[in-house]
Design an enzyme around this catalytic site. Structure first.
Site, PDB file in Angstrom:
ATOM      1  N   ALA A 148       0.828  -1.207   0.000  1.00 36.10           N
ATOM      2  CA  ALA A 148       0.000   0.000   0.000  1.00 36.10           C
ATOM      3  C   ALA A 148       0.860   1.254   0.000  1.00 36.10           C
ATOM      4  O   ALA A 148       2.062   1.204   0.247  1.00 36.10           O
ATOM      5  CB  ALA A 148      -0.901  -0.001   1.239  1.00 36.10           C
ATOM      6  N   HIS A 149       0.202   2.356  -0.242  1.00 33.80           N
ATOM      7  CA  HIS A 149       0.849   3.662  -0.184  1.00 33.80           C
ATOM      8  C   HIS A 149       1.257   3.980   1.253  1.00 33.80           C
ATOM      9  O   HIS A 149       0.509   3.708   2.196  1.00 33.80           O
ATOM     10  CB  HIS A 149      -0.108   4.745  -0.676  1.00 33.80           C
ATOM     11  CG  HIS A 149      -0.405   4.666  -2.137  1.00 33.80           C
ATOM     12  ND1 HIS A 149      -1.336   3.792  -2.643  1.00 33.80           N
ATOM     13  CD2 HIS A 149       0.115   5.341  -3.189  1.00 33.80           C
ATOM     14  CE1 HIS A 149      -1.386   3.945  -3.962  1.00 33.80           C
ATOM     15  NE2 HIS A 149      -0.510   4.879  -4.325  1.00 33.80           N
ATOM     16  N   GLY A 150       2.445   4.569   1.409  1.00 36.69           N
ATOM     17  CA  GLY A 150       2.922   4.983   2.721  1.00 36.69           C
ATOM     18  C   GLY A 150       3.093   3.804   3.664  1.00 36.69           C
ATOM     19  O   GLY A 150       3.504   2.720   3.268  1.00 36.69           O
TER      20      GLY A 150
ATOM     21  N   ASP B 287      -3.879  -1.776  -1.748  1.00 39.27           N
ATOM     22  CA  ASP B 287      -4.849  -0.813  -1.257  1.00 39.27           C
ATOM     23  C   ASP B 287      -5.828  -0.332  -2.328  1.00 39.27           C
ATOM     24  O   ASP B 287      -7.031  -0.417  -2.145  1.00 39.27           O
ATOM     25  CB  ASP B 287      -4.164   0.359  -0.547  1.00 39.27           C
ATOM     26  CG  ASP B 287      -3.137   1.097  -1.396  1.00 39.27           C
ATOM     27  OD1 ASP B 287      -2.830   0.668  -2.514  1.00 39.27           O
ATOM     28  OD2 ASP B 287      -2.613   2.122  -0.908  1.00 39.27           O
TER      29      ASP B 287
ATOM     30  N   PRO C  56       0.938   0.475  -6.193  1.00 32.47           N
ATOM     31  CA  PRO C  56       1.175  -0.820  -5.534  1.00 32.47           C
ATOM     32  C   PRO C  56       0.432  -1.969  -6.210  1.00 32.47           C
ATOM     33  O   PRO C  56       0.968  -3.066  -6.369  1.00 32.47           O
ATOM     34  CB  PRO C  56       0.676  -0.589  -4.103  1.00 32.47           C
ATOM     35  CG  PRO C  56       0.862   0.876  -3.891  1.00 32.47           C
ATOM     36  CD  PRO C  56       0.503   1.497  -5.212  1.00 32.47           C
TER      37      PRO C  56
END
Length: 138
Positions: free
Chosen positions: A8-10, A64, A70
């Site tokens: 996922a992001h972050g 996500d 991703p």
């Protein structure tokens, strides 16, 4: 053997795993991969590939966002590794992570994917709609 990679992001994937472990206990067959702002598609593909340490395992990758970097990187890894069974599902949420964790042992990967995609709609609820449904039941 089934394994799960959360991507996922972050820091979302790391925190999703930590949150799931608060409820489910240790998830040793789960790994998390973060996608940072300064990274590109190639670097996240490399991270996902490096997370697939067991060549005999089947991998469920929970991403996500559909069509986010991703997810796209996960799909690229799956398409490059045709010798391994890799399923990519978007829409990662804590309920879906817990569903996957509960089914990880003793089920084949396609059954897990079919189940988590079938219950995905059941994991999103609106309080006001639930209240209306309950009132109609009385």
């Amino acid at each position: 053997m089934n394994k799960v990679i959360l991507v996922a992001h972050g820091q979302l994937a790391h925190e999703m795993k930590r949150s799931a472990e608060m409820i489910f206990g240790e998830l040793s067959d789960f790994q998390s991969v973060e996608f940072l702002k300064e990274e590109g598609l190639d670097s996240i593909q490399q991270k996902i590939s490096q997370a697939m340490t067991d060549e005999t395992a089947d991998y469920l990758v929970l991403a996500d966002l559909f069509c986010g970097t991703p997810y796209n990187a996960s799909c690229a890894v799956a398409m490059k590794n045709t010798q391994q069974t890799i399923e990519v599902v978007s829409g990662m949420s804590l309920p879906l992570v817990l569903e996957a964790a509960s089914m990880l042992q003793g089920n084949n990967l396609s059954s897990i994917v079919k189940h988590i995609t079938s219950v995905a709609g059941d994991t999103v609820k609106s309080f006001s709609e639930q209240l209306i449904e309950e009132e109609e039941d009385f």
